[in-house]
Design an enzyme around this catalytic site. Structure first.
Site, PDB file in Angstrom:
ATOM      1  N   VAL A 149       0.841  -1.186   0.000  1.00 36.49           N
ATOM      2  CA  VAL A 149       0.000   0.000   0.000  1.00 36.49           C
ATOM      3  C   VAL A 149       0.883   1.245   0.000  1.00 36.49           C
ATOM      4  O   VAL A 149       1.873   1.324   0.723  1.00 36.49           O
ATOM      5  CB  VAL A 149      -0.920   0.012   1.233  1.00 36.49           C
ATOM      6  CG1 VAL A 149      -1.665   1.339   1.337  1.00 36.49           C
ATOM      7  CG2 VAL A 149      -1.901  -1.150   1.175  1.00 36.49           C
ATOM      8  N   LYS A 150       0.528   2.217  -0.838  1.00 33.39           N
ATOM      9  CA  LYS A 150       1.206   3.515  -0.824  1.00 33.39           C
ATOM     10  C   LYS A 150       0.356   4.476  -0.004  1.00 33.39           C
ATOM     11  O   LYS A 150      -0.718   4.887  -0.419  1.00 33.39           O
ATOM     12  CB  LYS A 150       1.397   4.053  -2.253  1.00 33.39           C
ATOM     13  CG  LYS A 150       2.266   5.289  -2.313  1.00 33.39           C
ATOM     14  CD  LYS A 150       2.470   5.760  -3.742  1.00 33.39           C
ATOM     15  CE  LYS A 150       3.554   6.830  -3.817  1.00 33.39           C
ATOM     16  NZ  LYS A 150       3.319   7.962  -2.914  1.00 33.39           N
ATOM     17  N   TRP A 151       0.854   4.817   1.184  1.00 37.00           N
ATOM     18  CA  TRP A 151       0.092   5.613   2.138  1.00 37.00           C
ATOM     19  C   TRP A 151       0.204   7.102   1.842  1.00 37.00           C
ATOM     20  O   TRP A 151       1.164   7.568   1.235  1.00 37.00           O
ATOM     21  CB  TRP A 151       0.563   5.338   3.559  1.00 37.00           C
ATOM     22  CG  TRP A 151       0.440   3.902   3.946  1.00 37.00           C
ATOM     23  CD1 TRP A 151       1.430   2.976   4.020  1.00 37.00           C
ATOM     24  CD2 TRP A 151      -0.768   3.211   4.290  1.00 37.00           C
ATOM     25  NE1 TRP A 151       0.931   1.756   4.389  1.00 37.00           N
ATOM     26  CE2 TRP A 151      -0.423   1.870   4.567  1.00 37.00           C
ATOM     27  CE3 TRP A 151      -2.102   3.597   4.392  1.00 37.00           C
ATOM     28  CZ2 TRP A 151      -1.366   0.918   4.937  1.00 37.00           C
ATOM     29  CZ3 TRP A 151      -3.045   2.644   4.771  1.00 37.00           C
ATOM     30  CH2 TRP A 151      -2.666   1.333   5.027  1.00 37.00           C
TER      31      TRP A 151
END
Length: 325
Positions: A26-28
């Site tokens: 996941v790219k937060w």
């Protein structure tokens, strides 16, 4: 003496499909940061090398959970009302001492770890991602890490990636990052990233309006020769955003790359803007369409999104002269 390496970076890709032999994370929506915990001392560094530890006392306090001689790569985030609140990070760099403690109590930050750089004194950057990831998961399990520490999800299942992109955007998913399973950790763009939100990064070269609350921003990107090229002007900033941006802008002298330039107030207008040149170091994120004019500038105003003081100007995409769209 061991020191934190330069961060491994990701190249943007338009395709959200997970390639074979790669994992997805996941790219937060937060600030990239690297940390090292050694002999009771926490080093927390932004991607551009800024020391962040004084601004995040909650992370300093929680570092005692980590085993000695450990280093991590990850994202600093703030949760609020069930979503990631990037705006709560905006003022943190300018706070120290009692001010930082107050903000930490009001909106505590978390560190979402996605890579392991050092373990019990052993440099792990030469390990494969597959091995680093297994060791990172074991680190969280064996030490029973709790807030402010969180483990970033990782998967090799394409269906899971599709679920993330369709269901998690509402809580602050910015996209996904792809990492080759057999790759080592190096200061290159060896990862890939797919962003859900269509925004662009640019460097602020000048502004209009008062110094205390700029009204619009004049934006640039560097070309392959290292020259700062003008790409467009932002829409009018909300007053709160203008005041926030002002703290990151430094007036420039006559050696500014745009010194002596004039800027039109609008497409086809003969009126020139009154601008204040600034040191081109602040990165901002704007929404733009893909249309460019013959000089490679954005045809329409760039819609203001947010400032990114955690990023460095050398990470902004290069100026593209050839118009697209």
């Amino acid at each position: 003496m061991w020191t934190l390496p330069e961060p491994m970076l990701a190249a943007p890709v338009p395709d959200p499909v997970l390639p074979a032999g790669w994992a997805a994370e996941v790219k937060w929506d937060g600030w990239r940061a690297l940390l090292s915990w050694d002999a009771g001392d926490l080093v927390l560094r932004s991607r551009q090398g800024t020391a962040l530890a004084p601004a995040f006392p909650e992370l300093c306090a929680g570092a005692s959970q980590l085993p000695d001689a450990t280093a991590l790569d990850g994202e600093v985030v703030v949760w609020e009302d069930g979503r990631l609140a990037f705006e709560r990070l905006q003022g943190r760099l300018q706070r120290r001492g009692a001010g930082a403690v107050r903000l930490a109590a009001e909106h505590p930050a978390h560190f979402v770890a996605f890579d392991l750089l050092r373990l019990a004194g052993t440099d792990t950057t030469g390990w494969t991602y597959r091995r680093r990831r297994a060791a990172l998961e074991a680190l969280f399990t064996e030490n029973r890490l709790t807030a402010p520490w969180a483990l970033c999800p990782s998967t090799t299942d394409p269906d899971t990636v599709r679920e993330w992109l369709s269901s998690w955007t509402a809580v602050g998913l910015e996209g996904v990052v792809f990492k080759r399973l057999e790759s080592t950790y190096e200061p290159v763009r060896g990862w890939r990233k797919h962003k859900v939100r269509a925004t662009e990064d640019a460097v602020v070269g000048a502004y209009t309006g008062p110094a205390a609350a700029p009204r619009t921003l004049l934006l640039g990107r560097y070309d392959t020769a290292g020259r700062l090229r003008y790409v467009g002007r932002s829409t009018t900033l909300p007053q709160a955003s203008g005041r926030s941006v002002a703290g990151f802008l430094t007036p420039a002298g006559d050696r500014h790359p745009w010194a002596g330039w004039s800027f039109s107030a609008g497409w086809g207008s003969r009126e020139n803007l009154h601008v204040t040149l600034v040191v081109p170091e602040l990165v901002v994120e704007v929404r733009v369409d893909v249309a460019r004019d013959g000089a490679g500038r954005w045809r329409h105003p760039a819609r203001w999104h947010r400032s990114r003081p955690d990023l460095s100007a050398d990470g902004v995409p290069l100026f593209e002269h050839a118009p697209t769209g």
